[in-house]
Each structure stands twice: as structure tokens, then as C-alpha cells.
Write an enzyme that holds these catalytic residues in place. Structure first.
Site, short mmCIF file in Angstrom:
data_model
loop_
_atom_site.label_atom_id
_atom_site.label_comp_id
_atom_site.label_asym_id
_atom_site.label_seq_id
_atom_site.Cartn_x
_atom_site.Cartn_y
_atom_site.Cartn_z
N GLY A 1 0.78 -1.23 0.00
CA GLY A 1 0.00 0.00 0.00
C GLY A 1 0.81 1.28 0.00
N SER A 2 2.03 1.23 -0.54
CA SER A 2 2.81 2.48 -0.56
C SER A 2 2.15 3.51 -1.48
CB SER A 2 4.26 2.22 -0.97
OG SER A 2 4.35 1.85 -2.32
N ASN A 3 1.48 3.04 -2.51
CA ASN A 3 0.76 3.99 -3.38
C ASN A 3 -0.49 4.54 -2.71
OD1 ASN A 3 2.09 4.28 -6.14
ND2 ASN A 3 2.27 2.09 -5.68
N MET B 1 -4.20 -7.37 -6.67
CA MET B 1 -3.60 -8.46 -7.44
C MET B 1 -4.61 -9.42 -8.07
SD MET B 1 -0.61 -7.44 -7.35
CE MET B 1 0.30 -8.75 -8.16
N ARG B 2 -5.88 -9.03 -8.14
CA ARG B 2 -6.87 -9.92 -8.75
C ARG B 2 -7.54 -9.22 -9.92
NH1 ARG B 2 -8.44 -14.17 -6.05
NH2 ARG B 2 -10.47 -14.14 -7.03
N LEU B 3 -7.99 -10.04 -10.87
CA LEU B 3 -8.72 -9.46 -12.01
C LEU B 3 -10.17 -9.20 -11.60
CD1 LEU B 3 -7.65 -11.53 -15.14
CD2 LEU B 3 -7.15 -9.13 -14.60
N ASN C 1 -6.13 1.70 -12.95
CA ASN C 1 -5.10 0.82 -12.41
C ASN C 1 -3.73 1.44 -12.64
OD1 ASN C 1 -3.95 -1.71 -11.42
ND2 ASN C 1 -3.35 -2.12 -13.53
N HIS D 1 0.28 0.55 -13.22
CA HIS D 1 1.14 -0.57 -13.64
C HIS D 1 2.60 -0.10 -13.71
CE1 HIS D 1 2.11 -4.39 -15.40
NE2 HIS D 1 2.85 -3.76 -16.30
C1 GRF Z 1 2.91 -1.08 -7.71
O1 GRF Z 1 4.20 -1.23 -8.24
C2 GRF Z 1 1.87 -1.07 -8.81
O2 GRF Z 1 2.35 -0.56 -10.00
C3 GRF Z 1 1.57 -2.54 -8.95
O3 GRF Z 1 1.60 -3.04 -7.65
C4 GRF Z 1 2.51 -2.29 -6.87
C5 GRF Z 1 1.83 -1.90 -5.59
O4 GRF Z 1 2.70 -1.37 -4.66
N1 GRF Z 1 0.29 -2.71 -9.62
P1 GRF Z 1 2.14 -0.80 -3.29
O5 GRF Z 1 1.29 -1.90 -2.63
O6 GRF Z 1 1.33 0.42 -3.58
O7 GRF Z 1 3.36 -0.50 -2.45
#
Ligand code: GRF
Length: 217
Positions: free
Chosen positions: A12-14, A90-92, A107, A109
Site C-alpha cells: 500500500g505504498s501507493n 492483485m486480482r482481475l 489501475n 502498472h
Molecule cells: C505497484 O508497483 C503497482 O504498479 C503494482 O503493484 C505495486 C503496488 O505497490 N500494480 P504498493 O502496494 O502500492 O506499495
């Protein structure tokens, strides 16, 4: 308020970047809900620390993928959000979810799509030997990382790079590209493609609120 739901499976760093840069700070944006498929996800802790409601939907608690999608969709609908952000989810998601929120699911990527889709965009790029890679934010469709692209930013791959060092720079880039994209969506600057087309038009002419960055204008 522009209410946002974030779906995350991992660290969840994003999500943290969205909380730090946008949550109740910018353009009336609020992260209203964080959902995960994984009970122990660090993303849930980050949300709780920021007083953001969370819910967990472990897939094995549902008889089918569709039932899981429907449960998620109900939660998102109840939260009355304008945007759903997949940040390391991580799921579709299938039509039972996506058809409910047209042009409202995006999303992130860690590669320049359409190159290197799938779970290891960073590793795949470095092993392939590309000299430039980057990050992509795109609308979500039913394919794997195939939806119309909203924003991309790139960075060089150096000879000395390892997957770890490249991942570090990719993540730093993600932490500003994703909040900036959400900000652009919240302020109505992202136009979804016309029917049958893929190009997304983004008005990036106004200065951003996302702190101290030049977003390549
Ligand atoms: C990110 O690199 C994103 O591009 C990918 O999953 C990762 C998630 O990182 N889809 P975080 O959980 O937000 O740290």
C-alpha cells in the site's frame, strides 16, 4: 467531495502517497474506503492509521469470482465513490464489478504498457533489456493491463540497475504519477475515449496541487 475507493492487496505504498498528497488536502478529494482481498495487507493498516474505513473480501469466502465481484461492487456503491483506484490489487475484476462503474476504475502498472503487462512488469522489463521503462495509469477493462492509457511517465534503465534498484525508482515515480492522475480525474480533466477508440485526452495545462513537481509540461 470527490470520493475515492482504493483496492490494494499488498504494502500500500501507493495508497500512502494518495493519503499524503491528496486525502482531504486537494480539490475536495477524500479517500473514502480501502478494500482488500488479503486480511493482513499492510495497506489496511495504513488506511486505519489515517482513519479511513476498510473492508476485507477474501476470495475464498465466496463461491464464485462473480459473487466476489458483486460483494466488492456493493461495498463500493454503498460508499458512493466517484473513482475506484486499483493500487497493487492483485486480482482481475470481472464484468459483475466493472460494468457497474464505467470509466471509473483505474489501475497503476509499473511498466510502459502495452509492454510488460502482468504481475512482474519491473522484472520483465529489466530482463528483456529495455533502456527506458516507466509507469502507466490506465482505465481498467476485462483484460490484463489492456485498458485505455490515461498517463505514462518514463525513466531510464541503467547498466548498473538490478530489479531492486529499478523498482525503487519506479515506485518513487508511481508515488507522484498516481496522485497527479487522481487529481486530474477529480478536477474533470480526463476525457474517456470515444466509443470504439482508445485515446484518452487529458488537459494537463493547469498547475497541479500535488506538491512541488513539474509533471513534464
Ligand atoms: C505497484 O508497483 C503497482 O504498479 C503494482 O503493484 C505495486 C503496488 O505497490 N500494480 P504498493 O502496494 O502500492 O506499495
Amino acid at each position: 467531495m470527490f470520493r475515492v475507493a482504493v483496492l490494494a492487496s499488498g504494502s500500500g505504498s501507493n495508497l500512502q502517497a494518495l493519503i499524503d498528497k491528496l486525502h482531504r488536502k486537494v480539490a475536495d478529494i477524500e479517500i473514502a474506503l480501502v478494500l482488500s482481498d488479503r486480511p493482513g495487507a499492510l495497506a489496511l493498516e495504513r488506511a486505519e492509521r489515517a482513519d479511513i474505513p476498510t473492508a476485507v473480501f477474501p476470495p475464498d469466502a465466496y463461491p464464485t469470482r462473480e459473487a466476489h465481484d458483486l460483494a466488492l461492487a456493493e461495498a463500493v456503491e454503498t460508499a458512493d465513490v466517484s473513482l475506484v483506484v486499483l493500487a497493487g490489487y492483485m486480482r482481475l475484476l470481472g464484468p459483475a464489478f466493472l460494468d457497474r462503474f464505467p470509466w471509473r476504475v483505474i489501475n497503476l502498472h509499473p511498466a510502459l504498457l502495452p509492454s510488460f503487462p502482468g504481475v512482474d512488469g519491473i522484472g520483465d522489463a529489466i530482463r528483456y533489456g529495455v533502456k527506458v521503462t516507466g509507469v502507466t495509469v490506465h482505465f481498467v477493462d476485462q483484460g490484463v493491463d489492456t485498458g485505455p492509457i490515461i498517463r505514462q511517465e518514463c525513466l531510464p534503465v541503467h547498466d548498473r540497475d538490478t530489479v531492486t534498484s529499478l523498482a525503487e525508482r519506479i515506485h518513487a515515480l508511481e508515488h507522484r504519477v498516481l496522485p497527479r492522475t487522481v487529481e486530474l480525474m477529480a478536477t474533470g480533466r480526463v476525457k474517456p475515449p470515444r466509443p470504439g477508440e482508445r485515446r484518452v485526452f487529458v488537459d494537463d495545462s493547469a498547475p497541479g496541487f500535488v506538491e512541488g513537481q513539474d509533471f513534464g509540461r
